[in-house]
Design a protein around this motif. Structure first.
Motif, PDB file in Angstrom:
ATOM      1  N   HIS A 294      31.059  19.262 117.523  1.00  0.00           N
ATOM      2  CA  HIS A 294      29.765  18.590 117.661  1.00  0.00           C
ATOM      3  C   HIS A 294      28.632  19.535 117.256  1.00  0.00           C
ATOM      4  O   HIS A 294      27.700  19.135 116.540  1.00  0.00           O
ATOM      5  CB  HIS A 294      29.574  18.116 119.091  1.00  0.00           C
ATOM      6  CG  HIS A 294      28.241  17.456 119.334  1.00  0.00           C
ATOM      7  ND1 HIS A 294      27.952  16.195 118.871  1.00  0.00           N
ATOM      8  CD2 HIS A 294      27.116  17.898 119.955  1.00  0.00           C
ATOM      9  CE1 HIS A 294      26.711  15.873 119.198  1.00  0.00           C
ATOM     10  NE2 HIS A 294      26.181  16.895 119.861  1.00  0.00           N
TER      11      HIS A 294
ATOM     12  N   ARG B 115      28.718  20.031 113.407  1.00  0.00           N
ATOM     13  CA  ARG B 115      28.220  18.843 112.697  1.00  0.00           C
ATOM     14  C   ARG B 115      26.703  18.724 112.822  1.00  0.00           C
ATOM     15  O   ARG B 115      26.017  18.372 111.864  1.00  0.00           O
ATOM     16  CB  ARG B 115      28.908  17.587 113.244  1.00  0.00           C
ATOM     17  CG  ARG B 115      28.556  16.339 112.456  1.00  0.00           C
ATOM     18  CD  ARG B 115      29.307  15.119 112.916  1.00  0.00           C
ATOM     19  NE  ARG B 115      28.742  13.947 112.254  1.00  0.00           N
ATOM     20  CZ  ARG B 115      29.101  13.480 111.077  1.00  0.00           C
ATOM     21  NH1 ARG B 115      30.072  14.078 110.398  1.00  0.00           N
ATOM     22  NH2 ARG B 115      28.523  12.420 110.540  1.00  0.00           N
TER      23      ARG B 115
ATOM     24  N   ASP C 225      23.728  17.573 105.489  1.00  0.00           N
ATOM     25  CA  ASP C 225      24.549  16.416 105.140  1.00  0.00           C
ATOM     26  C   ASP C 225      25.468  16.700 103.953  1.00  0.00           C
ATOM     27  O   ASP C 225      26.557  16.132 103.868  1.00  0.00           O
ATOM     28  CB  ASP C 225      23.666  15.208 104.833  1.00  0.00           C
ATOM     29  CG  ASP C 225      23.047  14.616 106.100  1.00  0.00           C
ATOM     30  OD1 ASP C 225      23.554  14.929 107.199  1.00  0.00           O
ATOM     31  OD2 ASP C 225      22.062  13.866 105.983  1.00  0.00           O
TER      32      ASP C 225
ATOM     33  N   GLY D  96      34.634  14.015 113.055  1.00  0.00           N
ATOM     34  CA  GLY D  96      33.563  13.667 112.136  1.00  0.00           C
ATOM     35  C   GLY D  96      33.517  14.381 110.809  1.00  0.00           C
ATOM     36  O   GLY D  96      32.469  14.433 110.169  1.00  0.00           O
ATOM     37  N   PHE D  97      34.666  14.914 110.345  1.00  0.00           N
ATOM     38  CA  PHE D  97      34.701  15.591 109.053  1.00  0.00           C
ATOM     39  C   PHE D  97      35.843  15.054 108.205  1.00  0.00           C
ATOM     40  O   PHE D  97      36.763  14.400 108.704  1.00  0.00           O
ATOM     41  CB  PHE D  97      34.891  17.101 109.246  1.00  0.00           C
ATOM     42  CG  PHE D  97      33.689  17.804 109.815  1.00  0.00           C
ATOM     43  CD1 PHE D  97      32.713  18.339 108.986  1.00  0.00           C
ATOM     44  CD2 PHE D  97      33.527  17.925 111.190  1.00  0.00           C
ATOM     45  CE1 PHE D  97      31.609  18.976 109.512  1.00  0.00           C
ATOM     46  CE2 PHE D  97      32.418  18.562 111.733  1.00  0.00           C
ATOM     47  CZ  PHE D  97      31.463  19.093 110.886  1.00  0.00           C
TER      48      PHE D  97
ATOM     49  N   LYS E  65      31.009  16.501 105.990  1.00  0.00           N
ATOM     50  CA  LYS E  65      30.789  15.471 107.003  1.00  0.00           C
ATOM     51  C   LYS E  65      31.351  14.132 106.526  1.00  0.00           C
ATOM     52  O   LYS E  65      31.200  13.767 105.359  1.00  0.00           O
ATOM     53  CB  LYS E  65      29.293  15.294 107.271  1.00  0.00           C
ATOM     54  CG  LYS E  65      28.640  16.415 108.052  1.00  0.00           C
ATOM     55  CD  LYS E  65      27.174  16.074 108.304  1.00  0.00           C
ATOM     56  CE  LYS E  65      26.474  17.125 109.130  1.00  0.00           C
ATOM     57  NZ  LYS E  65      25.058  16.766 109.404  1.00  0.00           N
TER      58      LYS E  65
ATOM     59  N   CYS F 240      31.057   8.372 110.103  1.00  0.00           N
ATOM     60  CA  CYS F 240      31.402   8.821 111.454  1.00  0.00           C
ATOM     61  C   CYS F 240      30.453   8.230 112.490  1.00  0.00           C
ATOM     62  O   CYS F 240      29.260   8.148 112.274  1.00  0.00           O
ATOM     63  CB  CYS F 240      31.370  10.338 111.531  1.00  0.00           C
ATOM     64  SG  CYS F 240      31.630  11.004 113.176  1.00  0.00           S
TER      65      CYS F 240
ATOM     66  N   HIS G   8      28.523   8.976 115.360  1.00  0.00           N
ATOM     67  CA  HIS G   8      28.020  10.210 115.988  1.00  0.00           C
ATOM     68  C   HIS G   8      28.084  10.149 117.495  1.00  0.00           C
ATOM     69  O   HIS G   8      28.214  11.183 118.149  1.00  0.00           O
ATOM     70  CB  HIS G   8      26.591  10.473 115.537  1.00  0.00           C
ATOM     71  CG  HIS G   8      26.477  10.829 114.093  1.00  0.00           C
ATOM     72  ND1 HIS G   8      25.731  11.894 113.648  1.00  0.00           N
ATOM     73  CD2 HIS G   8      27.054  10.293 112.989  1.00  0.00           C
ATOM     74  CE1 HIS G   8      25.825  11.989 112.323  1.00  0.00           C
ATOM     75  NE2 HIS G   8      26.615  11.022 111.913  1.00  0.00           N
TER      76      HIS G   8
END
Length: 257
Positions: free
Chosen positions: A127, A130, A135, A192-193, A248, A252, A254
């Protein structure tokens, strides 16, 4: 998953940082890890999670405009500062998950080399990374590989009961988990990647202390090391470490990380 206790974790990191000793094997595989990532670097601002003795710090700093470094060990920060060769490096004494950049800038590159196996809460670390990555930025991950040839050999010799257990050496150095390509890829996707490039770093034939001895006695030369590195790119599951270059994930959610 357990929430990180700052005071306890700082003490843990300070204690485990002092268990590390000079090692030709460790220096070699860390150098090869950063060597793998250098072609992606072209100026910009980078963040390094964990500095150890500064070997990787110097390599990264030579290719970027600015490098910020976070470490929860004062011992490692002082050691890295003493070995520093660049003047564009700034150190922050903090747990990774509690890091706050004063000017709120985001980074072109984030390096998480040999840290995910140590941290209390992997989700918090992802977290933070990210949140702090641009971006279009790149995240570079390196972890030890539980399926390394040396560990598989130890399994067949009866020295290990399971490839997924932590060895006494792992525990000594503060490892909390082991990775293979499947578990690493699951975490990358979950938090999230997406991985745009991945593989293995250096086919590892024997245990660390045996590799140290071979290198120290000049039996394993640089040409052998480079050969093992190239072999590792063909056989990642037999390597000492795994790497992933990540971006990223655009879709995703978030709120879930």
């Amino acid at each position: 998953m357990e929430k990180t206790n700052t005071i306890h974790e700082m003490a843990f990191l300070e204690e485990t940082s002092k268990t590390y000793r000079d090692s030709l094997q460790s220096d070699t595989i860390r150098r090869l890890a950063i060597q793998t990532f250098l072609p992606y670097l072209n100026g910009g601002v980078a963040l390094e999670l964990g500095c150890s003795d500064g070997l990787a710090t110097n390599m990264i700093a030579s290719k970027v405009d600015q490098l910020d470094v976070i470490d929860g060990s004062k011992y490692f920060i002082e050691k890295a500062k003493n070995n520093l060769e660049q003047d564009n490096v700034y150190f922050y004494y903090s747990l990774f998950e509690e890091f706050q950049q004063k000017n709120k800038q985001k980074y072109d590159y984030i390096f998480a080399s040999y840290v995910l196996e140590h941290v209390m809460n992997v989700e918090e670390i992802f977290h933070m990374m990210r949140s702090n990555l641009k971006d279009d930025g790149l995240l570079f991950i390196t972890v030890p590989n539980s399926r390394a040839l040396s560990r598989q050999l130890a399994l067949h010799m009866g020295l290990l009961d399971d490839l997924k257990i932590l060895t006494a050496n792992d525990t000594l150095h503060g490892h909390r988990r082991v990775y293979d390509r499947v578990t690493l890829n699951k975490e990358i996707e979950k938090f999230g990647f997406i991985s745009i490039s991945q593989g293995g770093i250096m086919l590892k034939i024997l245990a660390d202390f045996q590799m140290d001895e071979l290198m120290g006695k000049g039996i394993l030369l640089e040409e052998h090391i480079q050969g093992l590195y190239k072999l590792g790119l063909e056989y990642p599951d037999l390597c000492g470490s795994l790497f992933s270059v990540c971006k990223k994930a655009r879709d995703c959610n978030h709120s879930s990380i």
